[in-house]
Scaffold this motif. Structure first.
Motif, PDB file in Angstrom:
ATOM      1  N   LEU A   1      55.261 -65.930   1.771  1.00 20.38           N
ATOM      2  CA  LEU A   1      55.636 -67.342   1.714  1.00 20.38           C
ATOM      3  C   LEU A   1      56.741 -67.597   0.685  1.00 20.38           C
ATOM      4  CD1 LEU A   1      52.137 -69.050   2.059  1.00 20.38           C
ATOM      5  CD2 LEU A   1      53.880 -68.740   3.820  1.00 20.38           C
TER       6      LEU A   1
ATOM      7  N   TYR B   1      46.397 -67.040   4.450  1.00 18.39           N
ATOM      8  CA  TYR B   1      47.596 -67.747   4.900  1.00 18.39           C
ATOM      9  C   TYR B   1      47.344 -69.248   4.976  1.00 18.39           C
ATOM     10  CZ  TYR B   1      50.398 -63.629   5.970  1.00 18.39           C
ATOM     11  OH  TYR B   1      51.146 -62.493   5.856  1.00 18.39           O
TER      12      TYR B   1
ATOM     13  N   LEU C   1      49.203 -71.958   2.561  1.00 16.73           N
ATOM     14  CA  LEU C   1      50.055 -72.953   3.221  1.00 16.73           C
ATOM     15  C   LEU C   1      49.617 -74.361   2.833  1.00 16.73           C
ATOM     16  CD1 LEU C   1      50.297 -71.319   6.757  1.00 16.73           C
ATOM     17  CD2 LEU C   1      52.262 -71.840   5.287  1.00 16.73           C
TER      18      LEU C   1
END
Length: 414
Positions: free
Chosen positions: A116, A135, A139
């Motif tokens: 990321l 993830y 996020l």
């Protein structure tokens, strides 16, 4: 969740250990080697990136119309596409609709942070499935809008079990879940998930796109099909092949195109030998060289990847494989070209298959005898074949529009 992270590490270790002996494991391992260095080299700090993730080839095809429509609507953004499986990445690593294509790094906290940090996506879109804890958590913590599209939920999934609390938390990390049907919305509402939009399945948009972009006919398959009708058996497994070989023997007036799900010299040769034993002449077709025996063969075995979806345009009847295993493969690719369809008994988890049956366009068969009855009644009554063909095409056209609904919602924050 420490056990989760440990399990991810152990999975990666196991894949690396078997990679010298397994081509898929070798591709999985090799494709992730030096991935962060390659990402840094490719992605500029000034790029405005939107990330799409597809587990494998099927999910890619499902997300493809959304990616292409997104590019047209937001041409200033770059598209990052990732795959988990070699069967997706190795086939579509040169796809021109994405700016960057990589394997998905393993879902461990450190790797996720590095991914990321390099990609810096303005939004993340997961196609159908793939609920990766780290993830989704990162996020969400970074405030990056995150979506799942074309998702389908059923009561057997862990989210809806008594002990499914940790899995339900993952669903709450999505900003919006775009689901295929009302039943999925109701199930999610029952566990308190309400950021849900019912928009249908983007695969309908994809298969309609295939028809509209089909291009010029492949004269080799047209010549092979002739005027007697072409039976296409797509994505078949051994139990499906048993049925197809029986139909080849029983209906000598038809020509057959068979596309096995798994390729490989041993598998293809074995299938060709079984077909030849029925007395039918067979030819292997790779899409490159034109076999000299093409015109005289009665059965074509498609020994290549990526040709099946366009081959359906030449058929009059289709059988879709996988229904004697975990579930059938893509029925919509055949239906969109207006073909009656048959498949095995394990289809009820697939809403499009259920819909095709309800529309009168498809039938489930449990053995070669039932398949023979299904095919025979249409060969004896051409008007019935035409009726079922129209029903298949109408069913697909009625499902168009999921892509526009997703884009109109707005994936990017102002």
């Amino acid at each position: 969740m420490i056990l989760y992270d440990l399990a991810i590490e152990l999975y990666g270790l196991a894949v690396r250990m078997v990679s010298p002996f397994n081509p898929k494991a070798e591709a999985w391992t090799k494709g992730r080697r030096d991935i962060f260095a390659r990402m840094r080299e490719a992605i500029s700090p000034d790029d405005r990136v939107v990330w799409f993730h597809a587990a494998s080839l099927g999910e890619f095809e499902q997300g493809r119309p959304l990616m292409e429509a997104f590019r047209k609507r937001y041409p200033e953004h770059k598209i990052l596409l990732t795959f988990f499986s070699p069967s997706g990445y190795e086939v579509r690593k040169d796809y021109e609709g994405a700016d960057y294509i990589f394997y998905l790094p393993s879902d461990t906290p450190g790797r996720v942070r590095r991914f990321l940090d390099i990609a810096r996506p303005e939004a993340a879109v997961f196609v159908k499935y793939e609920f990766w804890k780290n993830y989704l958590t990162q996020l969400h913590s970074r405030g990056i809008p995150t979506y799942v599209v074309s998702a389908v939920f059923d009561s057997s999934q862990l989210f809806f079990r008594r002990f499914g609390g940790p899995y339900r938390k993952l669903l709450r990390l999505f900003d919006r879940l775009f689901v295929q049907n009302e039943r999925s919305r109701e199930l999610l509402a029952s566990i308190g998930i309400t950021d849900v939009t019912v928009c249908g399945d983007t695969r309908f948009d994809r298969v309609i796109q295939i028809v509209r972009e089909a291009g010029l006919p492949d004269r080799r398959i047209v010549d092979f099909a002739g005027a007697g009708g072409l039976f296409i058996a797509g994505s078949t497994w051994p139990p499906d092949d048993d049925i197809i070989v029986s139909l080849i023997e029983r209906y000598p007036q038809m020509r057959f195109l068979v596309a096995p799900h798994e390729l490989g010299e041993a598998k293809i040769s074995s299938l060709c030998e079984r077909i030849t034993a029925t007395g039918a002449s067979v030819v292997r077709f790779t899409g490159n060289d034109v076999p000299e025996t093409l015109a005289s063969a009665r059965v074509m075995v498609l020994d290549t990847i990526g040709q099946l979806s366009l081959a359906y345009r030449y058929g009059s009847v289709a059988y879709i494989g996988g229904g004697f295993g975990v579930g059938i493969h893509n029925t919509l690719e055949a239906a969109t070209f207006g073909m009656p369809i048959a498949f095995g008994p394990n289809y009820k988890r697939f809403s499009e298959a259920v819909g095709l049956i309800e529309a009168g366009a498809a039938r489930s068969v449990s053995n070669a005898g039932e398949a023979a009855v299904w095919l025979g009644e249409m060969l004896d009554t051409p008007s019935l074949l035409e009726q079922r063909a129209r029903a298949a095409e109408s069913f697909v056209m009625s499902g168009e529009g999921a892509v526009d609904k997703i884009l109109d919602y707005g994936l990017l924050r102002s």
